[in-house]
Design a protein around this motif. Structure first.
Motif, short mmCIF file in Angstrom:
data_model
loop_
_atom_site.label_atom_id
_atom_site.label_comp_id
_atom_site.label_asym_id
_atom_site.label_seq_id
_atom_site.Cartn_x
_atom_site.Cartn_y
_atom_site.Cartn_z
N ASN A 200 34.08 -36.55 61.35
CA ASN A 200 32.69 -36.48 60.87
C ASN A 200 31.93 -37.77 61.13
O ASN A 200 30.70 -37.80 61.05
N SER A 201 32.67 -38.83 61.40
CA SER A 201 32.05 -40.14 61.70
C SER A 201 32.05 -40.33 63.22
O SER A 201 33.10 -40.48 63.83
N GLN A 202 30.87 -40.29 63.81
CA GLN A 202 30.75 -40.35 65.26
C GLN A 202 30.34 -41.74 65.73
O GLN A 202 29.34 -42.28 65.26
N ILE A 203 31.10 -42.30 66.65
CA ILE A 203 30.71 -43.52 67.36
C ILE A 203 30.41 -43.08 68.79
O ILE A 203 31.31 -42.69 69.53
N LEU A 265 19.20 -39.63 74.80
CA LEU A 265 19.04 -38.26 74.32
C LEU A 265 20.09 -37.34 74.94
O LEU A 265 20.70 -36.51 74.25
N THR A 266 20.34 -37.52 76.22
CA THR A 266 21.36 -36.72 76.91
C THR A 266 22.73 -36.94 76.30
O THR A 266 23.50 -35.99 76.07
N VAL A 267 23.05 -38.19 76.00
CA VAL A 267 24.35 -38.54 75.41
C VAL A 267 24.47 -37.94 74.01
O VAL A 267 25.52 -37.39 73.64
N LEU A 268 23.40 -38.02 73.23
CA LEU A 268 23.43 -37.46 71.88
C LEU A 268 23.62 -35.95 71.90
O LEU A 268 24.40 -35.40 71.12
N ASN A 269 22.91 -35.28 72.80
CA ASN A 269 23.04 -33.83 72.88
C ASN A 269 24.42 -33.41 73.39
O ASN A 269 24.97 -32.40 72.94
N GLN A 271 27.18 -35.06 72.86
CA GLN A 271 28.09 -35.27 71.73
C GLN A 271 27.99 -34.12 70.74
O GLN A 271 28.99 -33.61 70.24
N THR A 272 26.76 -33.69 70.46
CA THR A 272 26.55 -32.59 69.52
C THR A 272 27.18 -31.30 70.05
O THR A 272 27.82 -30.56 69.30
#
Length: 280
Positions: A200-203, A265-269, A271-272
């Motif tokens: 649940n903890s994302q780096i 933004l690409t990296v965040l998406n 990861q999601t």
């Protein structure tokens, strides 16, 4: 400029992130140094409203892409900041910024995005070894996670020996070497830190090094015609700053900041999406 934009309606991260918290140096500072110096530095003109660029910086573009307004952005970044608590210049460093946040924040927002980009000033100001800066950055990430943060985005460094201000200097090679060591050591340290926390903890790592390298190798891909010189050195102000990677000898143009935000933004998406696949 060639940019691939994402629709906010299709953007998973936009629905899950409700606040952005920013820690770091001039690459992310939206006016803290400017206010601290009684609106004298960075000077206007040629700089834009307290930013170390000719327009908004990447965390502002990223917040906008995440559909966040100014009240949903909290910025602790300070131009000139190093990674420790306080720099030689008295500027609050990364650890000091994070400590200021964790001590004064009663409830950590577990739906917030916590952004860290720091380390360049340590090396530019003469730190020759990556050990201490990497330890400081890792400690900053761990402090945020221990305080309840669930999503921390950590950026690495572009080649500090290949900036307009450094590439012809005597320190160019040593800066390039310490940047490479920093990025390798940071990746290893963050990987080890992940083992201490549950899923649940994302780096989340933001590979700035490769992005700069690609922009310098393939400028037209990003809409640039000049990736080696500072725009400000091309006369009082160059006529087409959006065609430049660098605004001054160290800092990117606002056009480059937009590209960094797109990458983030690409990296965040990504990861999601991985987390959603893992949950299925």
């Amino acid at each position: 400029m060639v940019l691939v934009t994402s629709s906010l309606h299709d953007n998973t991260s936009a629905r899950t992130i409700n606040q952005i918290y920013v820690f770091g140096d001039s690459l992310s500072d939206t006016g803290n140094m400017y206010r601290a110096t009684n609106r004298n530095y960075p000077p206007i003109p040629p700089y834009f409203q307290g930013r170390y660029s000719n327009g908004q910086v990447w965390v502002e573009y990223l917040a906008s892409k995440l559909a966040l307004n100014s009240k949903q952005s909290t910025n602790f970044a300070f131009g000139g900041a190093m990674t420790g608590k306080v720099g030689n210049n008295g500027i609050p460093g990364l650890l000091g910024q994070v400590e200021n946040f964790t001590k004064n924040q009663l409830d950590t927002n577990d739906s917030g995005l916590y952004v860290i980009w720091a380390g360049a000033n340590d090396y530019i100001y003469g730190v020759a070894d990556s050990t201490a800066p990497v330890i400081n950055i890792t400690q900053a990430v761990e402090s945020l996670l221990n305080a309840g943060a669930k999503k921390v985005l950590v950026a690495d460094l572009p080649d500090l020996g290949d900036l307009p201000a450094t590439k012809s200097s005597a320190s160019s090679q040593s800066l390039s070497a310490v940047t490479k060591a920093h990025n390798q050591d940071l990746a290893k340290s963050l990987s080890q830190l992940r083992q201490k926390f549950d899923s649940n903890s994302q780096i989340i790592e933001l590979d700035i090094s490769s992005l700069y390298r690609d922009a310098i190798s393939n400028p037209s891909k990003y809409g640039f015609t000049n990736v080696t010189s500072a725009c400000l050195n091309q006369g009082p102000t160059c006529s087409n700053p959006n065609h430049f990677l660098f605004w001054d000898g160290i800092h990117p143009t606002t056009a480059a900041h937009q590209i960094i935000a797109e990458k983030a933004l690409t990296v965040l998406n990504a990861q999601t999406s991985q987390l959603q696949l893992g949950a299925v």
